[in-house]
Design a protein around this motif. Structure first.
Motif, PDB file in Angstrom:
ATOM      1  N   MET A  26      14.974  -6.803  -1.510  1.00 25.68           N
ATOM      2  CA  MET A  26      13.918  -5.784  -1.587  1.00 25.68           C
ATOM      3  C   MET A  26      12.739  -6.160  -2.508  1.00 25.68           C
ATOM      4  N   PRO A  27      12.994  -6.690  -3.745  1.00 26.54           N
ATOM      5  CA  PRO A  27      11.833  -7.027  -4.605  1.00 26.54           C
ATOM      6  C   PRO A  27      10.878  -8.031  -3.960  1.00 26.54           C
ATOM      7  N   SER A  28      11.435  -8.960  -3.161  1.00 27.00           N
ATOM      8  CA  SER A  28      10.550  -9.939  -2.510  1.00 27.00           C
ATOM      9  C   SER A  28       9.680  -9.228  -1.479  1.00 27.00           C
ATOM     10  N   LEU A  29      10.241  -8.220  -0.802  1.00 25.69           N
ATOM     11  CA  LEU A  29       9.453  -7.465   0.176  1.00 25.69           C
ATOM     12  C   LEU A  29       8.292  -6.758  -0.540  1.00 25.69           C
ATOM     13  N   LEU A  30       8.595  -6.190  -1.712  1.00 30.23           N
ATOM     14  CA  LEU A  30       7.541  -5.487  -2.461  1.00 30.23           C
ATOM     15  C   LEU A  30       6.439  -6.466  -2.886  1.00 30.23           C
ATOM     16  N   GLN A  31       6.845  -7.677  -3.279  1.00 28.22           N
ATOM     17  CA  GLN A  31       5.847  -8.684  -3.671  1.00 28.22           C
ATOM     18  C   GLN A  31       4.983  -9.071  -2.470  1.00 28.22           C
ATOM     19  N   ALA A  32       5.640  -9.199  -1.317  1.00 25.97           N
ATOM     20  CA  ALA A  32       4.886  -9.560  -0.106  1.00 25.97           C
ATOM     21  C   ALA A  32       3.886  -8.451   0.232  1.00 25.97           C
ATOM     22  N   LYS A  33       4.318  -7.203   0.067  1.00 29.12           N
ATOM     23  CA  LYS A  33       3.408  -6.078   0.354  1.00 29.12           C
ATOM     24  C   LYS A  33       2.239  -6.052  -0.622  1.00 29.12           C
ATOM     25  N   ASN A  34       2.494  -6.442  -1.875  1.00 25.73           N
ATOM     26  CA  ASN A  34       1.398  -6.508  -2.857  1.00 25.73           C
ATOM     27  C   ASN A  34       0.299  -7.444  -2.371  1.00 25.73           C
ATOM     28  N   ILE A  35       0.710  -8.548  -1.779  1.00 25.39           N
ATOM     29  CA  ILE A  35      -0.277  -9.524  -1.288  1.00 25.39           C
ATOM     30  C   ILE A  35      -1.122  -8.881  -0.190  1.00 25.39           C
ATOM     31  N   LEU A  36      -0.473  -8.163   0.713  1.00 22.06           N
ATOM     32  CA  LEU A  36      -1.215  -7.530   1.814  1.00 22.06           C
ATOM     33  C   LEU A  36      -2.120  -6.399   1.317  1.00 22.06           C
ATOM     34  N   LYS A  37      -1.685  -5.742   0.236  1.00 26.12           N
ATOM     35  CA  LYS A  37      -2.530  -4.688  -0.337  1.00 26.12           C
ATOM     36  C   LYS A  37      -3.854  -5.278  -0.791  1.00 26.12           C
ATOM     37  N   ILE A  38      -3.785  -6.428  -1.436  1.00 28.73           N
ATOM     38  CA  ILE A  38      -5.027  -7.054  -1.918  1.00 28.73           C
ATOM     39  C   ILE A  38      -5.907  -7.425  -0.729  1.00 28.73           C
ATOM     40  N   VAL A  39      -5.278  -7.955   0.330  1.00 25.64           N
ATOM     41  CA  VAL A  39      -6.046  -8.333   1.524  1.00 25.64           C
ATOM     42  C   VAL A  39      -6.733  -7.099   2.102  1.00 25.64           C
ATOM     43  N   GLU A  40      -6.014  -5.983   2.150  1.00 30.00           N
ATOM     44  CA  GLU A  40      -6.590  -4.741   2.674  1.00 30.00           C
ATOM     45  C   GLU A  40      -7.800  -4.303   1.856  1.00 30.00           C
ATOM     46  N   LYS A  41      -7.662  -4.378   0.513  1.00 28.73           N
ATOM     47  CA  LYS A  41      -8.752  -3.988  -0.379  1.00 28.73           C
ATOM     48  C   LYS A  41      -9.985  -4.830  -0.097  1.00 28.73           C
ATOM     49  N   VAL A  42      -9.782  -6.124   0.021  1.00 26.33           N
ATOM     50  CA  VAL A  42     -10.910  -7.029   0.225  1.00 26.33           C
ATOM     51  C   VAL A  42     -11.564  -6.748   1.568  1.00 26.33           C
ATOM     52  N   LYS A  43     -10.735  -6.472   2.590  1.00 32.05           N
ATOM     53  CA  LYS A  43     -11.262  -6.162   3.937  1.00 32.05           C
ATOM     54  C   LYS A  43     -12.125  -4.905   3.885  1.00 32.05           C
ATOM     55  N   LYS A  44     -11.695  -3.943   3.040  1.00 32.42           N
ATOM     56  CA  LYS A  44     -12.397  -2.656   2.949  1.00 32.42           C
ATOM     57  C   LYS A  44     -13.812  -2.810   2.422  1.00 32.42           C
ATOM     58  N   ASN A  45     -14.024  -3.863   1.638  1.00 35.26           N
ATOM     59  CA  ASN A  45     -15.305  -3.995   0.920  1.00 35.26           C
ATOM     60  C   ASN A  45     -16.483  -4.284   1.840  1.00 35.26           C
TER      61      ASN A  45
END
Ligand SMILES: CC(C)(COP(=O)(O)OP(=O)(O)OC[C@H]1O[C@@H](n2cnc3c(N)ncnc32)[C@H](O)[C@@H]1OP(=O)(O)O)[C@@H](O)C(=O)NCCC(=O)NCCSC(=O)C[C@H](O)C(=O)O
Ligand SMILES: [Mg+2]
Length: 360
Positions: free
Chosen positions: A341-360
């Motif tokens: 599970m912690p690795s899944l959360l880390q992977a999701k963190n990476i996608l969160k950053i990608v989403e933020k950047v896309k939003k800009n």
């Protein structure tokens, strides 16, 4: 002349490129599906590179529209000489009064750094910056004419937070339809580090309970230079003297789901040194970094944007996790590593950053 082997190689490279594109699309779709129902997947605007522009410098102020920094902080504090404070306030106020690009920005792209709370300079900043001219106000919504985000330096006690909210509230009480004002506080004194938990809790609870969520604590900035002066440390290239402060600030900010912006790199012509420090900050968990020169923006943004390899790793892991969950395995091997599970959360963190950047 390309040989048959060369052509075959080219062809295979082409094929694997298309396969990669298809695979990426499929995985991206999967990650959207996995993350869209996830309450922890809240995405706000990016703050990878936070650029200071001295508010008193008209020429530099024109650059706020050409830089691709995620956030531009028009400064009234330490980047401005004491005898230019009034000029800085007026120039920034004038931008909010007259420039549609500044007015129409809805989140935190154009921010202002005021002087430290509980000072006469800060009172004057608030009075001028949050007071549009009445003839301009007649033809415009108040929300377009005020800073949407302010940076508050040298925040060392919860008393300062109370002072700030009270002052802002007094200044803004005549504007009923005001939306939210985002705030970043600076941690840049030893006493501020000691009082960090109290400062955060006071800001969050006052905002919610007393001020009807008018003020939104968005995050903290690490004022490394002031902090070094305060603890009487000597700055070094690898910043080892700041390790404890950086880590404590990250842990508290992440604990309260806040953004956390790393130190400035003052040797602004040394882009390689900047890259090393940006990557270090990114690995430590910072959300972004302060920059003082437009030439630092690209290096900084690159370091705080996940690489293609990291994104592929995250997307593949999320898909593999999904499959293993369905087959009843909580832990499994992916690319030679144990995943749970912690690795899944880390992977999701990476996608969160990608989403933020896309939003800009
Ligand atoms: C550091 C600087 C004083 C250097 O300025 P300058 O000598 O003008 O640099 P260049 O000739 O290389 O500039 C090239 C062009 O870029 C423009 N420029 C430079 N910096 C900025 C900027 N910050 N924003 C917008 N535009 C900028 C120049 O005008 C040149 O334009 P042109 O001539 O048309 O080509 C300068 O970079 C500077 O003043 N930086 C900001 C300093 C500052 O704000 N300091 C306070 C913030 S850091 C801090 O507070 C730390 C924290 O609180 C802590 O405690 O750690
Ligand atoms: Mg400072």
């Amino acid at each position: 002349m390309i040989s048959f082997r060369g052509k075959a190689h080219q062809f295979l490279t082409q094929i694997s490129f298309y396969r990669f594109q298809l695979e990426s699309k499929r995985l991206l779709h999967l990650s959207n599906r996995l993350c869209s129902n996830d309450a922890s997947f809240r995405v706000s605007y990016p703050t990878r590179a936070v650029l200071y522009v001295p508010g008193s410098d008209s020429k530099k102020l024109t650059k706020i529209f050409t830089t691709n920094a995620d956030c531009v902080v028009m400064d009234c504090e330490d980047g401005v000489a004491l005898n230019k404070k009034a000029e800085a306030r007026e120039k920034i106020r004038n931008l909010y009064d007259t420039d549609e690009r500044v007015q129409n920005n809805t989140e935190g792209k154009f921010a202002v750094r005021i002087n430290p709370a509980e000072t006469d300079l800060a009172s004057e900043d608030i009075k001028i910056l949050f007071n549009p001219k009445s003839d301009i106000l007649k033809n415009n919504s108040i929300n377009n004419l005020l800073p949407k985000c302010i940076f508050v330096p040298k925040t060392s006690t919860s008393q300062e937070v109370k002072w700030l909210f009270e002052n802002l509230n007094n200044q803004l009480k005549n504007y009923d339809d005001l939306i939210k004002l985002n705030l970043f506080f600076y941690m840049e004194t030893a006493i501020g580090l000691i009082n960090l938990n109290d400062i955060i809790k006071t800001a969050l609870s006052l905002s919610k309970d007393k001020y009807n969520s008018k003020f939104n604590l968005e995050g903290f900035v690490f004022g490394s230079d002031d902090f070094c002066a305060d603890i009487e440390a000597t700055r070094t290239k690898d910043a080892f003297e700041l390790t404890y402060a950086r880590q404590k600030l990250i842990a508290y900010c992440k604990g309260y789901k806040l953004k956390v912006i790393d130190m400035v790199y003052i040797d602004f012509k040394d882009l390689e040194g900047l890259r090393v420090q940006c990557e270090q900050g990114s690995r430590m968990g910072f959300t972004g970094k302060q920059v003082i020169h437009p030439g630092q923006v690209d290096v900084c943004q690159q370091a705080f944007t996940p690489s293609k390899e990291r994104i592929d790793w995250a997307l593949g892991l999320i898909e593999a996790f999904d499959q293993h969950q369905k087959s009843g395995a909580g832990a499994f091997t992916y690319k030679g590593q144990m995943i749970d599970m912690p690795s899944l959360l880390q992977a999701k963190n990476i996608l969160k950053i990608v989403e933020k950047v896309k939003k800009n």
